[in-house]
Design a protein around this motif. Structure first.
Motif, PDB file in Angstrom:
ATOM      1  N   GLU A  77     -17.897 -23.423-154.245  1.00 54.01           N
ATOM      2  CA  GLU A  77     -19.238 -23.220-153.689  1.00 54.01           C
ATOM      3  C   GLU A  77     -20.306 -23.447-154.759  1.00 54.01           C
ATOM      4  O   GLU A  77     -21.325 -24.096-154.519  1.00 54.01           O
ATOM      5  N   LEU A  78     -20.063 -22.923-155.956  1.00 53.71           N
ATOM      6  CA  LEU A  78     -21.049 -23.017-157.035  1.00 53.71           C
ATOM      7  C   LEU A  78     -21.131 -24.419-157.627  1.00 53.71           C
ATOM      8  O   LEU A  78     -22.226 -24.962-157.828  1.00 53.71           O
ATOM      9  N   VAL A  79     -19.982 -25.018-157.882  1.00 52.10           N
ATOM     10  CA  VAL A  79     -19.943 -26.266-158.654  1.00 52.10           C
ATOM     11  C   VAL A  79     -20.023 -27.505-157.763  1.00 52.10           C
ATOM     12  O   VAL A  79     -20.486 -28.555-158.196  1.00 52.10           O
ATOM     13  N   GLY A  80     -19.567 -27.387-156.517  1.00 47.44           N
ATOM     14  CA  GLY A  80     -19.637 -28.537-155.626  1.00 47.44           C
ATOM     15  C   GLY A  80     -18.303 -29.116-155.237  1.00 47.44           C
ATOM     16  O   GLY A  80     -18.202 -30.310-154.949  1.00 47.44           O
ATOM     17  N   GLY A  81     -17.259 -28.286-155.210  1.00 44.84           N
ATOM     18  CA  GLY A  81     -15.947 -28.740-154.773  1.00 44.84           C
ATOM     19  C   GLY A  81     -15.852 -28.791-153.260  1.00 44.84           C
ATOM     20  O   GLY A  81     -16.832 -28.537-152.546  1.00 44.84           O
ATOM     21  N   ILE A  82     -14.660 -29.066-152.771  1.00 37.92           N
ATOM     22  CA  ILE A  82     -14.498 -29.293-151.328  1.00 37.92           C
ATOM     23  C   ILE A  82     -13.970 -28.077-150.569  1.00 37.92           C
ATOM     24  O   ILE A  82     -13.822 -28.129-149.354  1.00 37.92           O
ATOM     25  N   LEU A  83     -13.728 -26.958-151.281  1.00 38.56           N
ATOM     26  CA  LEU A  83     -13.147 -25.790-150.613  1.00 38.56           C
ATOM     27  C   LEU A  83     -14.056 -24.569-150.656  1.00 38.56           C
ATOM     28  O   LEU A  83     -13.581 -23.426-150.662  1.00 38.56           O
ATOM     29  N   GLY A  84     -15.358 -24.773-150.639  1.00 39.52           N
ATOM     30  CA  GLY A  84     -16.278 -23.645-150.608  1.00 39.52           C
ATOM     31  C   GLY A  84     -16.251 -22.940-149.254  1.00 39.52           C
ATOM     32  O   GLY A  84     -15.954 -23.553-148.228  1.00 39.52           O
ATOM     33  N   SER A  85     -16.588 -21.642-149.270  1.00 39.53           N
ATOM     34  CA  SER A  85     -16.611 -20.855-148.029  1.00 39.53           C
ATOM     35  C   SER A  85     -18.020 -20.428-147.641  1.00 39.53           C
ATOM     36  O   SER A  85     -18.185 -19.630-146.728  1.00 39.53           O
ATOM     37  N   GLY A  86     -19.025 -20.923-148.339  1.00 40.31           N
ATOM     38  CA  GLY A  86     -20.392 -20.541-148.025  1.00 40.31           C
ATOM     39  C   GLY A  86     -20.878 -19.386-148.884  1.00 40.31           C
ATOM     40  O   GLY A  86     -20.077 -18.671-149.503  1.00 40.31           O
ATOM     41  N   PRO A  87     -22.178 -19.165-148.920  1.00 41.24           N
ATOM     42  CA  PRO A  87     -22.773 -18.173-149.815  1.00 41.24           C
ATOM     43  C   PRO A  87     -22.517 -16.716-149.436  1.00 41.24           C
ATOM     44  O   PRO A  87     -22.836 -15.819-150.218  1.00 41.24           O
ATOM     45  N   THR A  88     -21.958 -16.454-148.251  1.00 37.95           N
ATOM     46  CA  THR A  88     -21.705 -15.064-147.858  1.00 37.95           C
ATOM     47  C   THR A  88     -20.267 -14.625-148.160  1.00 37.95           C
ATOM     48  O   THR A  88     -19.886 -13.508-147.848  1.00 37.95           O
ATOM     49  N   ARG A  89     -19.482 -15.504-148.743  1.00 36.83           N
ATOM     50  CA  ARG A  89     -18.116 -15.129-149.117  1.00 36.83           C
ATOM     51  C   ARG A  89     -18.153 -13.920-150.033  1.00 36.83           C
ATOM     52  O   ARG A  89     -18.979 -13.838-150.938  1.00 36.83           O
ATOM     53  N   LEU A  90     -17.305 -12.942-149.778  1.00 33.77           N
ATOM     54  CA  LEU A  90     -17.199 -11.670-150.501  1.00 33.77           C
ATOM     55  C   LEU A  90     -18.160 -10.599-149.998  1.00 33.77           C
ATOM     56  O   LEU A  90     -18.218  -9.518-150.576  1.00 33.77           O
ATOM     57  N   GLU A  91     -18.871 -10.858-148.915  1.00 34.45           N
ATOM     58  CA  GLU A  91     -19.832  -9.869-148.420  1.00 34.45           C
ATOM     59  C   GLU A  91     -19.303  -9.001-147.286  1.00 34.45           C
ATOM     60  O   GLU A  91     -19.822  -7.912-147.038  1.00 34.45           O
ATOM     61  N   ALA A  92     -18.271  -9.450-146.583  1.00 38.57           N
ATOM     62  CA  ALA A  92     -17.820  -8.747-145.379  1.00 38.57           C
ATOM     63  C   ALA A  92     -17.331  -7.330-145.671  1.00 38.57           C
ATOM     64  O   ALA A  92     -17.624  -6.397-144.918  1.00 38.57           O
ATOM     65  N   ALA A  93     -16.583  -7.151-146.754  1.00 41.36           N
ATOM     66  CA  ALA A  93     -16.055  -5.818-147.062  1.00 41.36           C
ATOM     67  C   ALA A  93     -17.172  -4.824-147.313  1.00 41.36           C
ATOM     68  O   ALA A  93     -17.072  -3.647-146.944  1.00 41.36           O
ATOM     69  N   GLY A  94     -18.260  -5.297-147.923  1.00 37.22           N
ATOM     70  CA  GLY A  94     -19.401  -4.427-148.149  1.00 37.22           C
ATOM     71  C   GLY A  94     -20.099  -4.050-146.856  1.00 37.22           C
ATOM     72  O   GLY A  94     -20.435  -2.887-146.619  1.00 37.22           O
ATOM     73  N   LYS A  95     -20.295  -5.018-145.986  1.00 34.61           N
ATOM     74  CA  LYS A  95     -20.973  -4.765-144.716  1.00 34.61           C
ATOM     75  C   LYS A  95     -20.163  -3.845-143.805  1.00 34.61           C
ATOM     76  O   LYS A  95     -20.715  -3.016-143.085  1.00 34.61           O
ATOM     77  N   ALA A  96     -18.830  -4.014-143.834  1.00 33.86           N
ATOM     78  CA  ALA A  96     -17.972  -3.228-142.945  1.00 33.86           C
ATOM     79  C   ALA A  96     -17.530  -1.904-143.559  1.00 33.86           C
ATOM     80  O   ALA A  96     -16.925  -1.078-142.883  1.00 33.86           O
ATOM     81  N   GLY A  97     -17.817  -1.700-144.851  1.00 38.77           N
ATOM     82  CA  GLY A  97     -17.421  -0.460-145.513  1.00 38.77           C
ATOM     83  C   GLY A  97     -15.913  -0.320-145.657  1.00 38.77           C
ATOM     84  O   GLY A  97     -15.352   0.749-145.425  1.00 38.77           O
ATOM     85  N   ILE A  98     -15.244  -1.399-146.060  1.00 38.53           N
ATOM     86  CA  ILE A  98     -13.791  -1.421-146.179  1.00 38.53           C
ATOM     87  C   ILE A  98     -13.381  -1.315-147.651  1.00 38.53           C
ATOM     88  O   ILE A  98     -13.916  -2.045-148.493  1.00 38.53           O
ATOM     89  N   PRO A  99     -12.446  -0.444-148.000  1.00 39.98           N
ATOM     90  CA  PRO A  99     -11.966  -0.349-149.384  1.00 39.98           C
ATOM     91  C   PRO A  99     -11.405  -1.692-149.857  1.00 39.98           C
ATOM     92  O   PRO A  99     -10.770  -2.415-149.078  1.00 39.98           O
ATOM     93  N   ALA A 100     -11.635  -1.999-151.130  1.00 35.20           N
ATOM     94  CA  ALA A 100     -11.261  -3.333-151.601  1.00 35.20           C
ATOM     95  C   ALA A 100     -10.865  -3.343-153.071  1.00 35.20           C
ATOM     96  O   ALA A 100     -11.267  -2.479-153.854  1.00 35.20           O
ATOM     97  N   VAL A 101     -10.083  -4.371-153.401  1.00 35.36           N
ATOM     98  CA  VAL A 101      -9.820  -4.759-154.778  1.00 35.36           C
ATOM     99  C   VAL A 101     -10.157  -6.243-154.872  1.00 35.36           C
ATOM    100  O   VAL A 101      -9.731  -7.037-154.032  1.00 35.36           O
ATOM    101  N   VAL A 102     -10.949  -6.605-155.867  1.00 38.98           N
ATOM    102  CA  VAL A 102     -11.401  -7.990-156.029  1.00 38.98           C
ATOM    103  C   VAL A 102     -11.057  -8.461-157.435  1.00 38.98           C
ATOM    104  O   VAL A 102     -11.243  -7.732-158.410  1.00 38.98           O
ATOM    105  N   ALA A 103     -10.543  -9.688-157.544  1.00 37.57           N
ATOM    106  CA  ALA A 103     -10.187 -10.269-158.840  1.00 37.57           C
ATOM    107  C   ALA A 103     -10.631 -11.726-158.883  1.00 37.57           C
ATOM    108  O   ALA A 103     -10.839 -12.353-157.840  1.00 37.57           O
ATOM    109  N   PRO A 104     -10.786 -12.289-160.088  1.00 40.52           N
ATOM    110  CA  PRO A 104     -11.264 -13.669-160.230  1.00 40.52           C
ATOM    111  C   PRO A 104     -10.157 -14.713-160.168  1.00 40.52           C
ATOM    112  O   PRO A 104     -10.124 -15.668-160.945  1.00 40.52           O
ATOM    113  N   GLY A 105      -9.234 -14.555-159.224  1.00 44.18           N
ATOM    114  CA  GLY A 105      -8.111 -15.468-159.129  1.00 44.18           C
ATOM    115  C   GLY A 105      -8.526 -16.910-158.890  1.00 44.18           C
ATOM    116  O   GLY A 105      -9.282 -17.209-157.970  1.00 44.18           O
ATOM    117  N   CYS A 106      -8.040 -17.809-159.748  1.00 49.53           N
ATOM    118  CA  CYS A 106      -8.271 -19.260-159.646  1.00 49.53           C
ATOM    119  C   CYS A 106      -9.742 -19.657-159.758  1.00 49.53           C
ATOM    120  O   CYS A 106     -10.125 -20.744-159.296  1.00 49.53           O
TER     121      CYS A 106
END
Length: 235
Positions: A77-106
């Protein structure tokens, strides 16, 4: 994935997880631990569409936890590759109040098609030919610093218990020592940005292994189970 049927009330509680080829070992091991703890784990591949579908399911409120250890779509998404998910990626867990673990995989890689499809502006960058149809480009230190900021600021908005997990010896198979994308300075920029931008009180757990080491999988699964338990106890 499009045909996923939400669980009914008598089924096991659901956890969603993000995976890519370079984090398969990590997610598979964590999945086993979570399943032994009584959860069903639904894995989504971080291919753009996979991330969007996972976010939609999280927003539905039918998910008990999020193991988002493969956030590679943000690199595209940031650099311009072909597998971006849009600027709202990673926001759903916050909006829904769901417990999460997030890591910088790949986050070490940006995806393109065959070599001829790579934009000319990236000439001279470090590439890895995964197969004739898939060309991976190594993210540099500047891009990683921005990705670390994005990751931290997205998770800063989470309202349920959340943890950021950093695999200090490599965020993918090929960024580990001896791999084609081994570039400690770029990873350091990523980790430093996460540390700097994470809000006070947000746990940032550093694991001195690669992302595919068993110890990292265990740390990720245990952190998520802990966050789910804390969420149930919250008033």
């Amino acid at each position: 994935m499009v045909e996923v049927v939400p669980p009914t009330a008598d089924e096991k509680p659901l956890i969603v997880a993000s995976m890519f080829g370079n984090t398969t070992q990590c997610v598979s091991a964590a999945k086993h631990i979570l399943e032994k703890a009584g959860y069903e784990v639904l894995v989504f591949h971080s291919t753009g569409m996979g991330g969007r579908i996972m976010e939609s399911l999280i927003e539905s409120g039918l998910v008990s936890g999020v193991l988002d250890v493969t956030t590679t779509e943000w690199a595209d998404e940031l650099v311009g590759g072909i597998l971006g998910s849009g600027p709202t990626r990673l926001e759903a867990a916050g909006k829904a109040g769901i417990p999460a673990v997030v890591a910088p995989g790949c986050l070490d890689m940006v995806n393109f098609g065959e070599p001829a499809t790579v934009p000319a502006k990236f000439a001279g960058r470090l590439f890895y030919q995964h197969n004739p149809q898939v060309t991976l480009m190594r993210t540099n230190a500047e891009e990683n610093a921005e990705l670390g900021r994005i990751l931290a600021e997205k998770v800063n908005a989470y309202t349920a218990p959340a943890t950021l997990l950093l695999p200090l010896r490599g965020v993918s198979v090929i960024s580990a020592e001896g791999g084609s994308f081994y570039q400690p300075d770029s990873d350091h920029a990523l980790f430093e940005a996460v540390r700097h931008h994470a809000r006070p009180g947000l746990p940032v757990l550093e694991v001195d292994t690669t992302i595919n080491d068993t110890a990292f999988s265990e740390a990720a699964a245990e952190a998520l189970l802990k966050n789910i338990a804390a969420s149930k106890q919250a008033p």
